[in-house]
Structures are given as structure tokens and as C-alpha cells.
Motif scaffolding. Structure first.
Motif, short mmCIF file in Angstrom:
data_model
loop_
_atom_site.label_atom_id
_atom_site.label_comp_id
_atom_site.label_asym_id
_atom_site.label_seq_id
_atom_site.Cartn_x
_atom_site.Cartn_y
_atom_site.Cartn_z
N ASP A 29 0.84 -1.19 0.00
CA ASP A 29 0.00 0.00 0.00
C ASP A 29 0.88 1.24 0.00
O ASP A 29 1.87 1.32 0.73
CB ASP A 29 -0.90 0.02 1.24
CG ASP A 29 -1.84 -1.18 1.28
OD1 ASP A 29 -2.23 -1.65 0.18
OD2 ASP A 29 -2.15 -1.65 2.38
N SER A 30 0.52 2.21 -0.82
CA SER A 30 1.26 3.48 -0.91
C SER A 30 2.75 3.25 -1.13
O SER A 30 3.60 3.90 -0.54
CB SER A 30 1.04 4.31 0.37
OG SER A 30 -0.32 4.55 0.58
N ALA A 31 3.05 2.29 -2.01
CA ALA A 31 4.44 1.89 -2.22
C ALA A 31 5.31 3.03 -2.73
O ALA A 31 6.52 3.04 -2.49
CB ALA A 31 4.51 0.71 -3.19
N THR A 32 4.71 3.98 -3.44
CA THR A 32 5.51 5.07 -4.02
C THR A 32 5.26 6.40 -3.34
O THR A 32 5.63 7.44 -3.88
CB THR A 32 5.20 5.20 -5.52
OG1 THR A 32 3.82 5.51 -5.70
CG2 THR A 32 5.53 3.91 -6.26
N SER A 33 4.67 6.39 -2.17
CA SER A 33 4.44 7.64 -1.45
C SER A 33 5.75 8.16 -0.87
O SER A 33 6.71 7.41 -0.67
CB SER A 33 3.43 7.43 -0.32
OG SER A 33 4.00 6.64 0.70
N ARG A 37 8.87 6.02 0.73
CA ARG A 37 10.23 6.15 0.20
C ARG A 37 11.19 6.69 1.25
O ARG A 37 12.37 6.31 1.28
CB ARG A 37 10.22 7.01 -1.06
CG ARG A 37 9.68 6.22 -2.25
CD ARG A 37 9.67 6.96 -3.54
NE ARG A 37 9.44 6.02 -4.63
CZ ARG A 37 8.83 6.31 -5.77
NH1 ARG A 37 8.40 7.56 -5.98
NH2 ARG A 37 8.67 5.40 -6.71
N LYS A 38 10.73 7.54 2.10
CA LYS A 38 11.57 7.99 3.21
C LYS A 38 11.93 6.81 4.10
O LYS A 38 13.07 6.69 4.58
CB LYS A 38 10.84 9.07 4.02
CG LYS A 38 11.68 9.64 5.15
CD LYS A 38 10.94 10.77 5.87
CE LYS A 38 11.80 11.35 6.99
NZ LYS A 38 11.10 12.45 7.69
N LEU A 39 10.98 5.90 4.31
CA LEU A 39 11.26 4.70 5.10
C LEU A 39 12.29 3.82 4.40
O LEU A 39 13.19 3.26 5.06
CB LEU A 39 9.97 3.93 5.33
CG LEU A 39 10.08 2.59 6.08
CD1 LEU A 39 10.76 2.78 7.45
CD2 LEU A 39 8.70 1.96 6.25
N GLU A 83 11.75 1.95 -10.57
CA GLU A 83 13.12 2.39 -10.83
C GLU A 83 13.60 3.41 -9.81
O GLU A 83 14.78 3.41 -9.43
CB GLU A 83 13.22 2.99 -12.24
CG GLU A 83 13.93 2.09 -13.20
CD GLU A 83 14.22 2.75 -14.53
OE1 GLU A 83 15.03 2.17 -15.27
OE2 GLU A 83 13.68 3.81 -14.84
N ILE A 84 12.74 4.29 -9.37
CA ILE A 84 13.14 5.26 -8.35
C ILE A 84 13.56 4.54 -7.08
O ILE A 84 14.56 4.89 -6.44
CB ILE A 84 12.01 6.27 -8.08
CG1 ILE A 84 11.83 7.19 -9.29
CG2 ILE A 84 12.31 7.10 -6.82
CD1 ILE A 84 10.67 8.15 -9.19
N ASP A 85 12.83 3.49 -6.72
CA ASP A 85 13.19 2.73 -5.52
C ASP A 85 14.45 1.90 -5.72
O ASP A 85 15.20 1.67 -4.78
CB ASP A 85 12.00 1.85 -5.11
CG ASP A 85 10.75 2.69 -4.88
OD1 ASP A 85 10.78 3.53 -3.98
OD2 ASP A 85 9.78 2.54 -5.65
N GLN A 86 14.71 1.49 -6.97
CA GLN A 86 16.00 0.88 -7.26
C GLN A 86 17.12 1.89 -7.00
O GLN A 86 18.19 1.53 -6.50
CB GLN A 86 16.05 0.43 -8.72
CG GLN A 86 15.18 -0.78 -9.04
CD GLN A 86 15.26 -1.15 -10.51
OE1 GLN A 86 15.99 -0.55 -11.29
NE2 GLN A 86 14.48 -2.16 -10.89
N GLY A 87 16.87 3.15 -7.37
CA GLY A 87 17.85 4.19 -7.11
C GLY A 87 18.10 4.37 -5.63
O GLY A 87 19.25 4.54 -5.19
N ILE A 88 17.03 4.32 -4.82
CA ILE A 88 17.19 4.40 -3.35
C ILE A 88 18.01 3.23 -2.85
O ILE A 88 18.94 3.41 -2.04
CB ILE A 88 15.81 4.42 -2.68
CG1 ILE A 88 15.06 5.72 -3.00
CG2 ILE A 88 15.94 4.25 -1.16
CD1 ILE A 88 13.62 5.74 -2.54
N PHE A 89 17.69 2.05 -3.34
CA PHE A 89 18.40 0.84 -2.89
C PHE A 89 19.88 0.92 -3.26
O PHE A 89 20.76 0.68 -2.42
CB PHE A 89 17.76 -0.40 -3.52
CG PHE A 89 18.48 -1.67 -3.22
CD1 PHE A 89 18.25 -2.35 -2.03
CD2 PHE A 89 19.39 -2.21 -4.13
CE1 PHE A 89 18.93 -3.54 -1.75
CE2 PHE A 89 20.07 -3.39 -3.85
CZ PHE A 89 19.83 -4.05 -2.66
N LEU A 90 20.18 1.25 -4.51
CA LEU A 90 21.57 1.27 -4.95
C LEU A 90 22.35 2.41 -4.31
O LEU A 90 23.55 2.27 -4.05
CB LEU A 90 21.63 1.34 -6.47
CG LEU A 90 21.21 0.04 -7.16
CD1 LEU A 90 21.03 0.25 -8.65
CD2 LEU A 90 22.23 -1.07 -6.89
#
Length: 400
Positions: A29-33, A37-39, A83-90
Motif C-alpha cells: 500500500d502506498s508503495a511510491t508515497s 520512500r523515506k522509510l 526504478e526510483i526505488d532501485q535508485g534508493i536501494f543502490l
């Protein structure tokens, strides 16, 4: 929250209680909020090394970027849904003190494709792919970019071909020096002329076919890093140096735009025709020009770097400013002779250790790692920014 796959359950079981608790806070839920993303950023700041160790079996495996992201999507799917979350991960992985250097070293290893092609290349001295032609002549590996249909504009396929060719040139003991040049074009405007590179393939970018992992990051951490730092291979004398390095020459015909200009910043000797120019119009295109924001100021000075990156200024080979980017300017029909002279100079036995130490002093690994960590996230954000989407719509003729 959806039911977890067996791989995710097993991966979670191998983490400590704090990491499991933090990951459990992520849901579909709200995966891209912004809140979610701060979490994710907080999770990567706290647990990047532990997550990476889990994915690489305690860093005993050496996955490349694409494999790492595929494994992450299976093991921790709520970490990398976009992809944005891939950027956070990397970004988190590259910043981590153990995971970051391990990933960079993994990306310096030869590709499986290159290793499979090496026996034939050592026998014939020739590699022919869709995007490049590599030929060994008298100890010099001539790597010619030959996307004549698009002025050597790079896409995912060309990045793969370039890395294969760079690997082969570095792996072949009969090669002493590498030369990078553009081939002869069939494009109507430049038919019959050599062109170095038009940079990123804008058609592919605007069609959504330029990816963060397989193009933008693989390019920087793969073949460009290998041009700078060499190839990481296991051999009997690797106590002398962990990598195999060789000097590289660029021969610039017509222009080196965008990614083509980026390549000039990492090569050891740059020759250009008197009618050529260089530019870095990434800001106008809406993206970040790779690692050039780290390198260009060092090479050309801060003010000129801002004019080129932020203002899109062209630098003609014959202008005074070009002296910071180009070593030799010759008439176009004299480039071949200039390349031969430069290759002969760079065969000197002390060329490799000296270029290695120059690169170490100019761009220490931790400085590079800190930059590409931030680049991973900022470039992911730019890829999906509204202005870039608008450019894509205009390019495809679907703007409303």
C-alpha cells in the motif's frame, strides 16, 4: 500486504530482528508515497550492508547490477517496486562501507560474454558486433563504434557491446594500447564521414528504453570504470596489481556530444580533428551527464564546467578552452598518423603504472563511490521527472 514468496521469507529469516522489523513496515500500500520512500532510505541507511550480505551470501558471490536487482526483487520485493526505488536501494548499497566497494569491484570483473569470446578474439584479433568493431593491429586494439544509423548514439545494446570489447582488449595480452574512435556514417547529414558519438540515444530515452540499471549505471560502473581502473581478474601475478590496465587514446571526428564527451574525460590521450567540437547537453535533455559533474571541473575548471553542463556550451577543438579537454588538434586527414604516434608513446613500460597512480590521485575510489551513490538516486528521479516525460511526449508526437 500480499503474501511473501518463499525467497522473501527465507531472506527475511536470515536478517537480524531490527532489519526484519523495519522491512515489515513496508507494505504494497502506498508503495511510491513520500512517506514510504523515506522509510526505504532509512532502511538502507541502517541495513544496507546486512541486506547486501544476505543477497550475496556474505559477499562470496559477485553479482552484476542486473542480477543484484533481480535477486533483490525476489528476496525483498517491497524495497524495489519501481526504478526510483532501485535508485534508493543502490544509493544505500554504494554508500555502505562493505557493500559499496564489493559491488564496484564486482562490476570490474570481465563479463561472461567477453570470456566466452576471448579464445576466438585471441586467435583472430577481430570482434564484430551490432554496435562495435574491435581489431588488434600491431599490439593496438582499435575499438570502432559503428552505429552508423544513429551517429553512435548509445543505447542498452551498445553499452553491452562496448563493455564486451573493452574487456577483450584488456584481457588479450597481445594488446598494449587501446584506441577508441567512431566509424563512417550512413546518416544522410553525415554520410561518408566519421563521427565519434552523439551521446545518449534520445529516441530510446524518450521511448522509455533507456534504463537506470542496464544503461545509466552499468555504463558508469562497467566499461567506463574499466577504462579508468582496469579489469579485475584472478591471475598468478595479481599480487602486483589487482587489475589489468592499459592506456587508451580517443580519436574524435566531427563531434563528441554527451556520452561521447564523457568518454574523453577518462582516456589518456585525446586527439581531435580541427573541425570537431565537444558538448554535454544533458541538462537540456533533462538528465545528469554520468560522472562528468565529478570529472569535468577537475579537468576544465569550475566555471567552464558550469557553462558546458548547465548552459550547453559547445567547445570547438580549435578554441583556447579546448586545451583542457583535447591533447592534440590536427587536420582531419592527419588523425590516423597522430593516433599511431600517440600509441607508440604510450607503449612505454612505465605508462601503465603512471596512469594508474594519476587516476588514483585524481579520482580516489571512495570519492567515485560517493558520487555514483548519489547519482543512482538523482538520475532515477530525473528519468521519471515530469519535464522528461513532456520531452518524451513531444518527441513521439503524442503531446496533447
Amino acid at each position: 500486504m500480499t503474501a511473501e514468496a518463499p525467497e522473501a521469507t527465507e531472506a527475511m529469516a536470515g536478517l537480524d530482528a531490527d532489519a526484519r522489523r523495519d522491512l515489515a513496515r513496508l507494505t504494497d500500500d502506498s508503495a511510491t508515497s513520500d512517506r514510504t520512500r523515506k522509510l526505504r532510505v532509512e532502511i538502507m541507511d541502517r541495513h544496507a550492508d546486512a541486506l547486501y550480505d544476505r543477497l550475496t551470501d556474505g559477499r562470496s558471490a559477485h553479482p552484476r547490477l542486473a542480477r543484484l536487482m533481480a535477486d533483490t526483487a525476489r528476496a525483498f520485493p517491497t524495497l524495489v517496486p519501481t526504478e526510483i526505488d532501485q535508485g534508493i536501494f543502490l544509493r544505500g548499497v554504494l554508500r555502505a562501507p562493505d557493500a559499496g566497494p564489493h559491488l564496484l569491484s564486482s562490476m570490474l570483473r570481465p563479463t561472461e560474454r567477453a570470456l566466452a569470446l576471448l579464445p576466438e578474439f585471441r586467435r583472430t584479433g577481430v570482434l564484430e558486433t551490432h554496435s562495435v568493431h574491435l581489431e588488434r593491429r600491431d599490439g593496438v586494439a582499435h575499438l570502432t563504434m559503428c552505429r552508423d544509423d544513429c551517429l553512435n548514439a548509445e543505447d542498452n545494446r551498445q553499452v553491452d557491446d562496448m563493455e564486451t570489447a573493452v574487456d577483450l582488449a584488456l584481457l588479450d595480452p597481445a594488446v598494449e594500447v587501446g584506441v577508441l574512435r567512431g566509424g563512417t556514417m550512413t546518416h544522410p547529414r553525415y554520410r561518408g564521414r566519421r563521427v565519434f558519438s552523439a551521446g545518449i540515444n534520445l529516441k530510446s530515452l524518450h521511448a522509455g528504453e533507456i534504463s537506470l540499471v542496464d544503461f545509466l549505471l552499468r555504463r558508469e560502473l562497467g566499461y567506463i570504470s574499466k577504462l579508468v581502473r582496469g579489469l579485475l581478474v584472478e591471475r598468478d601475478d595479481d599480487w602486483r596489481s589487482a587489475t589489468v590496465e592499459k592506456p587508451w587514446i580517443a580519436a574524435v571526428d566531427t563531434f563528441a556530444i554527451g556520452g561521447g564527451c564523457q568518454l574523453l574525460l577518462v582516456l589518456d590521450h585525446v586527439i581531435a580533428g580541427s573541425d570537431a567540437y565537444v558538448s554535454l547537453p544533458a541538462a537540456r535533455e533533462g538528465i545528469v551527464p554520468g560522472v562528468s559533474n565529478l570529472r569535468l571541473g577537475r579537468v576544465a575548471g569550475s566555471r567552464l564546467a558550469r557553462q558546458v553542463v548547465l548552459g550547453g556550451r559547445r567547445i570547438w577543438a580549435t578554441s583556447p578552452e579546448a586545451r583542457q579537454l583535447i591533447d592534440e588538434v590536427v587536420e582531419p586527414d592527419e588523425i590516423d598518423a597522430a593516433v599511431d604516434r600517440a600509441a607508440e608513446r604510450l607503449r612505454a613500460p612505465a605508462a601503465v603504472p603512471n596512469r594508474s597512480l594519476l587516476n588514483l590521485a585524481e579520482e580516489p575510489p571512495d570519492v567515485f563511490r560517493a558520487y555514483v551513490a548519489e547519482f543512482a538516486l538523482r538520475q532515477a528521479l530525473r528519468l521519471h521527472a515530469e519535464d522528461v516525460k513532456d520531452k518524451a511526449a513531444r518527441f513521439s508526437g503524442r503531446a496533447t
